[in-house]
Scaffold this motif. Structure first.
Motif, mmCIF file in Angstrom:
data_model
loop_
_atom_site.group_PDB
_atom_site.id
_atom_site.type_symbol
_atom_site.label_atom_id
_atom_site.label_comp_id
_atom_site.label_asym_id
_atom_site.label_seq_id
_atom_site.Cartn_x
_atom_site.Cartn_y
_atom_site.Cartn_z
ATOM 1 N N GLU A 145 0.835 -1.216 0.000
ATOM 2 C CA GLU A 145 0.000 0.000 0.000
ATOM 3 C C GLU A 145 0.863 1.257 0.000
ATOM 4 O O GLU A 145 0.515 2.268 -0.602
ATOM 5 N N PHE A 146 1.977 1.153 0.696
ATOM 6 C CA PHE A 146 2.905 2.292 0.736
ATOM 7 C C PHE A 146 3.384 2.626 -0.687
ATOM 8 O O PHE A 146 3.364 3.785 -1.111
ATOM 9 N N ASN A 147 3.764 1.583 -1.427
ATOM 10 C CA ASN A 147 4.240 1.810 -2.798
ATOM 11 C C ASN A 147 3.108 2.348 -3.677
ATOM 12 O O ASN A 147 3.335 3.230 -4.521
ATOM 13 N N THR A 166 14.403 -0.022 8.652
ATOM 14 C CA THR A 166 12.946 0.021 8.798
ATOM 15 C C THR A 166 12.307 -0.960 7.805
ATOM 16 O O THR A 166 11.334 -1.648 8.128
ATOM 17 N N VAL A 167 12.886 -1.040 6.612
ATOM 18 C CA VAL A 167 12.368 -1.975 5.604
ATOM 19 C C VAL A 167 12.718 -3.420 5.989
ATOM 20 O O VAL A 167 11.899 -4.336 5.821
ATOM 21 N N VAL A 168 13.911 -3.642 6.549
ATOM 22 C CA VAL A 168 14.276 -4.999 6.998
ATOM 23 C C VAL A 168 13.256 -5.491 8.028
ATOM 24 O O VAL A 168 12.738 -6.613 7.950
ATOM 25 N N PHE A 185 16.224 -5.040 -0.640
ATOM 26 C CA PHE A 185 16.943 -4.166 -1.581
ATOM 27 C C PHE A 185 16.037 -3.744 -2.741
ATOM 28 O O PHE A 185 16.143 -2.614 -3.235
ATOM 29 N N ASP A 186 15.108 -4.624 -3.157
ATOM 30 C CA ASP A 186 14.139 -4.215 -4.194
ATOM 31 C C ASP A 186 13.322 -3.016 -3.695
ATOM 32 O O ASP A 186 13.086 -2.050 -4.428
ATOM 33 N N GLN A 187 12.912 -3.099 -2.433
ATOM 34 C CA GLN A 187 12.104 -2.005 -1.865
ATOM 35 C C GLN A 187 12.942 -0.725 -1.757
ATOM 36 O O GLN A 187 12.453 0.379 -2.011
ATOM 37 N N ARG A 218 14.188 4.731 -3.692
ATOM 38 C CA ARG A 218 15.115 5.626 -4.421
ATOM 39 C C ARG A 218 14.368 6.393 -5.521
ATOM 40 O O ARG A 218 14.680 7.544 -5.822
ATOM 41 N N GLY A 219 13.369 5.720 -6.088
ATOM 42 C CA GLY A 219 12.576 6.376 -7.137
ATOM 43 C C GLY A 219 11.554 7.362 -6.588
ATOM 44 O O GLY A 219 10.908 8.085 -7.354
#
Ligand code: BGC
Length: 420
Positions: free
Chosen positions: A168-170, A199-201, A231-233, A238-239
């Protein structure tokens, strides 16, 4: 009260210990810290005022630079040249490092007189003690895994809250981007990249995975598909940042959310200190929301370690400062300004806002669920050379087009090398 005694007749408050054992010594402390942003400066000013009101002479040694990397470099050179500051903002295993080198003074007399063993939570006592002796005092509990959002910008794409899952965040970030709004305010400095990364881990891997990967440095966890997904997240995130992100200070990123230049920031709750210092109201001008995770809570305890110094005035200053820091009054005043919650048990939160209350409630829930975990990015989980190895890979990945596969193999390699 072990040290403080208010002399009502003169209206001056001075240290009983200073007057008793160090007859003519004025308690003096040079304090090395990195609290230089708006919110941080207000918070540290509260400590200075308290110290001075109790008869202390404060010598301020601020070293600008979020996360404290620059301050730690200054500390090393000061100690090497035999000129250690009396009190140093220091955290986690770095306290043990300096204690092992014999650089820290013990505070057991103050601890005993003030009953610290009863008011400091046992998990935090372990960090403050070296071989059973108190060598540091805790100031607060900061939480890392927060998202700070601008509700007016979210509303522009029909969102009323911060997403509760990373998918949902994306989706929300994609919508914001399509609407011409920068989804994420970020400062491209290694420690800020690492703050988002951990935080993503926690969010994608869950507490058990975080423990294995970021605390135990378990190779299987480090090279797992879950780590690739992390790392994908990061690549997605980054985008979502603007073109000017490299090198930006964290508080300027917070200001972007405040000023409607970006929708969200992933940052520890010192960001709340910035919003509050700018007169912003939680729940109205900004939203605090835990980043998506399964009952996780990444903690970061600021503390001060007392270095070996000579001179009665300095020793008295260290003891007075330590006593005040653990005191109930200071823990309330300071944390109201800093964005964190008290490290001392039993300090009422009535004067605190809903973000702080949520922090405490989530902390307790996380403790029950095994999700109360030390921050890697903020020096609570690992010694510096180990976290440094991880942060280097995270930053190299974030600032290039490195694939997730390559990032994971570099991570495993870097950690192995650092462990040797
Ligand atoms: C510290 C906070 C500080 C932040 C930004 C963290 O490592 O624990 O107290 O506000 O860095 O400088």
């Amino acid at each position: 009260m072990y040290l403080r005694k208010t002399i009502l007749a003169t209206g001056v408050a001075i240290s009983a210990l200073a007057t008793a054992s160090f007859a003519h010594a004025e308690p003096t402390a040079e304090v090395l810290h990195w609290w230089t942003s708006g919110g941080e400066a207000k918070a540290v000013a509260a400590l200075k005022e308290d110290f001075e009101a109790n008869g202390g002479k404060w010598v301020d040694s601020p070293v600008a630079g979020g996360g404290g990397d620059a301050a730690m470099t200054v500390l090393r050179s000061r100690v090497l040249s035999g000129d250690a500051p009396a009190a140093v903002q220091l955290k986690g295993p770095a306290i043990q490092d300096w204690a092992e080198q014999g650089a820290l003074a013990d505070l057991n007399d103050v601890a005993e007189a003030e009953g610290w063993d009863k008011v400091i939570p046992p998990a935090i006592q372990n960090v403050m003690k070296y071989e059973g002796d108190y060598v540091a005092v805790p100031v607060n509990i900061h939480r890392i895994d927060w998202i700070w959002a601008n509700p007016a910008l979210l509303a522009k794409v029909g969102a009323t809250e911060v997403p509760k899952s990373w998918d949902e965040f994306n989706a929300l970030a994609d919508k914001l981007k399509a609407a011409g709004i920068t989804p994420i305010a970020h400062g491209g400095q290694p420690w800020q990249d690492a703050t988002i990364f951990e935080t993503v881990v926690l969010g994608l891997g869950g507490p058990e995975f975080f423990q294995k990967a970021m605390v135990d440095l378990d190779e299987d966890a480090l090279k797992s598909d879950t780590m690739k997904a992390v790392f994908d997240q990061m690549r997605k995130i980054r985008g979502y940042v603007d073109a000017d992100f490299p090198g930006r200070d964290w508080n300027l990123a917070t200001a972007m959310v405040m000023n409607g230049e970006a929708a969200m920031q992933i940052m520890g709750d010192w960001a709340k200190g910035e919003f509050l210092a700018a007169g912003k109201v939680p729940g109205k001008d900004f939203i605090c929301s835990a980043a998506p995770s399964d009952n996780g809570y990444l903690f970061n305890v600021d503390s001060f370690a007392m270095f070996n110094v000579s001179g009665d005035d300095k020793v008295a200053g260290q003891k007075l400062l330590a006593e005040l820091i653990v005191g109930q009054k200071f823990q309330e005043t300071f944390n109201l300004l800093k964005g964190s919650i008290p490290a001392r048990l039993g300090v009422p939160l009535d004067k605190f806002d809903d973000c702080a209350k949520k922090s405490e409630a989530d902390l307790l829930a996380a403790q029950d669920a095994g999700g109360f975990l030390p921050s890697m990015a903020h020096g609570m989980a690992l010694r510096g050379h180990l976290s440094g190895a991880i942060v280097d890979v995270v930053t190299a990945h974030f600032n290039s087009d490195m694939s997730s596969d390559e990032a994971v193999s570099r991570l495993v390699e870097a950690v192995e090398l650092a462990k040797d």
